[in-house]
Design a protein around this motif. Structure first.
Motif, PDB file in Angstrom:
ATOM      1  N   ILE A  61       6.738  -6.885  -2.647  1.00 54.99           N
ATOM      2  CA  ILE A  61       7.890  -6.730  -1.764  1.00 54.99           C
ATOM      3  C   ILE A  61       7.925  -7.822  -0.707  1.00 54.99           C
ATOM      4  N   GLN A  62       6.747  -8.181  -0.189  1.00 53.54           N
ATOM      5  CA  GLN A  62       6.669  -9.108   0.950  1.00 53.54           C
ATOM      6  C   GLN A  62       5.333  -9.830   0.912  1.00 53.54           C
ATOM      7  N   GLU A  63       5.337 -11.095   1.355  1.00 57.49           N
ATOM      8  CA  GLU A  63       4.117 -11.906   1.332  1.00 57.49           C
ATOM      9  C   GLU A  63       3.209 -11.670   2.533  1.00 57.49           C
ATOM     10  N   ALA A  64       3.776 -11.706   3.750  1.00 51.49           N
ATOM     11  CA  ALA A  64       2.935 -11.596   4.945  1.00 51.49           C
ATOM     12  C   ALA A  64       3.656 -10.804   6.023  1.00 51.49           C
ATOM     13  N   PRO A  65       3.069  -9.712   6.468  1.00 51.22           N
ATOM     14  CA  PRO A  65       1.893  -9.097   5.865  1.00 51.22           C
ATOM     15  C   PRO A  65       2.234  -8.593   4.461  1.00 51.22           C
ATOM     16  N   LEU A  66       1.229  -8.628   3.606  1.00 48.34           N
ATOM     17  CA  LEU A  66       1.437  -8.300   2.202  1.00 48.34           C
ATOM     18  C   LEU A  66       1.897  -6.852   2.031  1.00 48.34           C
ATOM     19  N   VAL A  67       2.963  -6.684   1.258  1.00 47.54           N
ATOM     20  CA  VAL A  67       3.422  -5.362   0.826  1.00 47.54           C
ATOM     21  C   VAL A  67       3.559  -5.427  -0.690  1.00 47.54           C
ATOM     22  N   LYS A  68       2.716  -4.657  -1.365  1.00 44.76           N
ATOM     23  CA  LYS A  68       2.684  -4.622  -2.825  1.00 44.76           C
ATOM     24  C   LYS A  68       2.751  -3.171  -3.246  1.00 44.76           C
ATOM     25  N   ARG A  69       3.808  -2.816  -3.928  1.00 48.37           N
ATOM     26  CA  ARG A  69       3.968  -1.453  -4.410  1.00 48.37           C
ATOM     27  C   ARG A  69       3.706  -1.400  -5.910  1.00 48.37           C
ATOM     28  N   ARG A  70       3.533  -0.212  -6.417  1.00 47.10           N
ATOM     29  CA  ARG A  70       3.271   0.018  -7.848  1.00 47.10           C
ATOM     30  C   ARG A  70       4.173   1.160  -8.319  1.00 47.10           C
ATOM     31  N   PRO A  71       5.478   0.872  -8.498  1.00 51.33           N
ATOM     32  CA  PRO A  71       6.385   1.952  -8.909  1.00 51.33           C
ATOM     33  C   PRO A  71       5.998   2.503 -10.280  1.00 51.33           C
ATOM     34  N   ASP A  72       6.378   3.756 -10.493  1.00 47.34           N
ATOM     35  CA  ASP A  72       6.085   4.368 -11.792  1.00 47.34           C
ATOM     36  C   ASP A  72       6.798   3.634 -12.914  1.00 47.34           C
ATOM     37  N   ILE A  73       8.030   3.170 -12.651  1.00 45.81           N
ATOM     38  CA  ILE A  73       8.815   2.439 -13.653  1.00 45.81           C
ATOM     39  C   ILE A  73       9.549   1.303 -12.959  1.00 45.81           C
ATOM     40  N   ALA A  74       9.608   0.157 -13.602  1.00 46.06           N
ATOM     41  CA  ALA A  74      10.441  -0.954 -13.133  1.00 46.06           C
ATOM     42  C   ALA A  74      11.261  -1.467 -14.312  1.00 46.06           C
ATOM     43  N   VAL A  75      12.556  -1.646 -14.076  1.00 42.49           N
ATOM     44  CA  VAL A  75      13.454  -2.262 -15.048  1.00 42.49           C
ATOM     45  C   VAL A  75      13.776  -3.637 -14.486  1.00 42.49           C
ATOM     46  N   TYR A  76      13.406  -4.684 -15.209  1.00 41.27           N
ATOM     47  CA  TYR A  76      13.473  -6.031 -14.656  1.00 41.27           C
ATOM     48  C   TYR A  76      13.991  -7.042 -15.670  1.00 41.27           C
ATOM     49  N   ALA A 125      13.309   2.595   2.330  1.00 44.42           N
ATOM     50  CA  ALA A 125      13.608   1.577   3.348  1.00 44.42           C
ATOM     51  C   ALA A 125      13.152   0.201   2.891  1.00 44.42           C
ATOM     52  N   GLU A 126      11.962   0.120   2.317  1.00 38.84           N
ATOM     53  CA  GLU A 126      11.459  -1.168   1.822  1.00 38.84           C
ATOM     54  C   GLU A 126      12.355  -1.707   0.705  1.00 38.84           C
ATOM     55  N   TYR A 127      12.678  -0.863  -0.252  1.00 34.16           N
ATOM     56  CA  TYR A 127      13.477  -1.299  -1.385  1.00 34.16           C
ATOM     57  C   TYR A 127      14.907  -1.635  -0.972  1.00 34.16           C
ATOM     58  N   ALA A 128      15.480  -0.865  -0.044  1.00 37.36           N
ATOM     59  CA  ALA A 128      16.856  -1.115   0.401  1.00 37.36           C
ATOM     60  C   ALA A 128      16.980  -2.452   1.120  1.00 37.36           C
ATOM     61  N   ALA A 129      15.912  -2.907   1.741  1.00 36.39           N
ATOM     62  CA  ALA A 129      15.937  -4.182   2.464  1.00 36.39           C
ATOM     63  C   ALA A 129      15.780  -5.376   1.532  1.00 36.39           C
ATOM     64  N   THR A 130      15.649  -5.121   0.230  1.00 39.91           N
ATOM     65  CA  THR A 130      15.464  -6.203  -0.746  1.00 39.91           C
ATOM     66  C   THR A 130      16.672  -6.281  -1.669  1.00 39.91           C
ATOM     67  N   SER A 131      16.530  -7.066  -2.716  1.00 40.49           N
ATOM     68  CA  SER A 131      17.615  -7.245  -3.690  1.00 40.49           C
ATOM     69  C   SER A 131      17.486  -6.327  -4.903  1.00 40.49           C
ATOM     70  N   ILE A 132      16.618  -5.307  -4.824  1.00 37.76           N
ATOM     71  CA  ILE A 132      16.496  -4.350  -5.924  1.00 37.76           C
ATOM     72  C   ILE A 132      17.814  -3.587  -6.036  1.00 37.76           C
ATOM     73  N   GLY A 133      18.335  -3.493  -7.249  1.00 36.15           N
ATOM     74  CA  GLY A 133      19.618  -2.830  -7.454  1.00 36.15           C
ATOM     75  C   GLY A 133      19.601  -1.351  -7.119  1.00 36.15           C
ATOM     76  N   HIS A 134      18.599  -0.616  -7.623  1.00 33.95           N
ATOM     77  CA  HIS A 134      18.563   0.832  -7.430  1.00 33.95           C
ATOM     78  C   HIS A 134      17.130   1.322  -7.300  1.00 33.95           C
ATOM     79  N   TYR A 135      16.966   2.322  -6.458  1.00 33.17           N
ATOM     80  CA  TYR A 135      15.697   3.042  -6.332  1.00 33.17           C
ATOM     81  C   TYR A 135      15.967   4.487  -6.734  1.00 33.17           C
ATOM     82  N   TRP A 136      15.297   4.939  -7.764  1.00 36.11           N
ATOM     83  CA  TRP A 136      15.436   6.320  -8.200  1.00 36.11           C
ATOM     84  C   TRP A 136      14.163   7.064  -7.836  1.00 36.11           C
ATOM     85  N   ARG A 137      14.323   8.220  -7.232  1.00 37.88           N
ATOM     86  CA  ARG A 137      13.192   9.075  -6.899  1.00 37.88           C
ATOM     87  C   ARG A 137      13.357  10.371  -7.678  1.00 37.88           C
ATOM     88  N   ILE A 138      12.387  10.701  -8.494  1.00 38.06           N
ATOM     89  CA  ILE A 138      12.409  11.924  -9.279  1.00 38.06           C
ATOM     90  C   ILE A 138      11.567  12.957  -8.537  1.00 38.06           C
TER      91      ILE A 138
END
Length: 162
Positions: free
Chosen positions: A78-93, A129-142
């Protein structure tokens, strides 16, 4: 009794950097997210969580076409510094992203989290909030209810309020 932290968890005051993360053993990377340079250890998901994520990933993949790829449990930087690295259950890319390249928000059309009790706050507040601030099209929460057949799916479009 004294608890000794593993060497990889003994952080500098600056936290984990992208270079630090790249040097971690692969088995460690599969079990952590990095938020503002801090290590967040992910508990192993229940089998029902994994089954739901796999089945949804299968449906998404079957309906994505050749220009998109679907993966479960991949790193998303998500971000380089400070590093933000997420591990979503699914990514469509974007399927053109080389396998050795780290996934970035601009590569992703959809990210999906299957909510667990240990991740409810992050899945409901932090990640949207993290995903909305980026260019990710959609965040789905199940959100799985009392029975495996009961769930709600929410989404946030990229660059919008949550």
């Amino acid at each position: 009794m004294e608890t000794v932290l593993p060497e990889w968890l003994q952080l500098s005051p600056e936290g984990v950097t992208a270079a630090d993360y790249a040097a971690l053993p692969e088995d460690v990377c599969r079990r952590v997210e990095i938020v503002d340079g801090a290590v967040v250890v992910l508990p192993a998901p229940l089998r029902s969580h994994q089954l739901l994520a796999r089945r949804l990933a299968d449906v998404l993949e079957a309906n994505s076409g050749l220009e998109l790829a679907v993966v479960t449990g991949a790193d998303l930087r998500i971000q380089e510094a400070p590093l933000v690295k997420r591990r979503p259950d699914i990514a469509v890319y974007d399927a053109r992203v080389p396998d050795e390249q780290v996934l970035r928000p601009a590569d992703c059309q959809v990210v999906v989290e299957v909510m667990s009790s240990g991740s409810a706050t992050a899945d409901r507040l932090g990640k949207p909030a993290e995903y909305a601030a980026t260019s990710i099209g959609h965040y789905w929460r199940i959100e799985v209810g009392d029975s495996s057949a009961s769930f709600a799916m929410c989404w946030t479009g990229g660059r919008s309020a949550t």
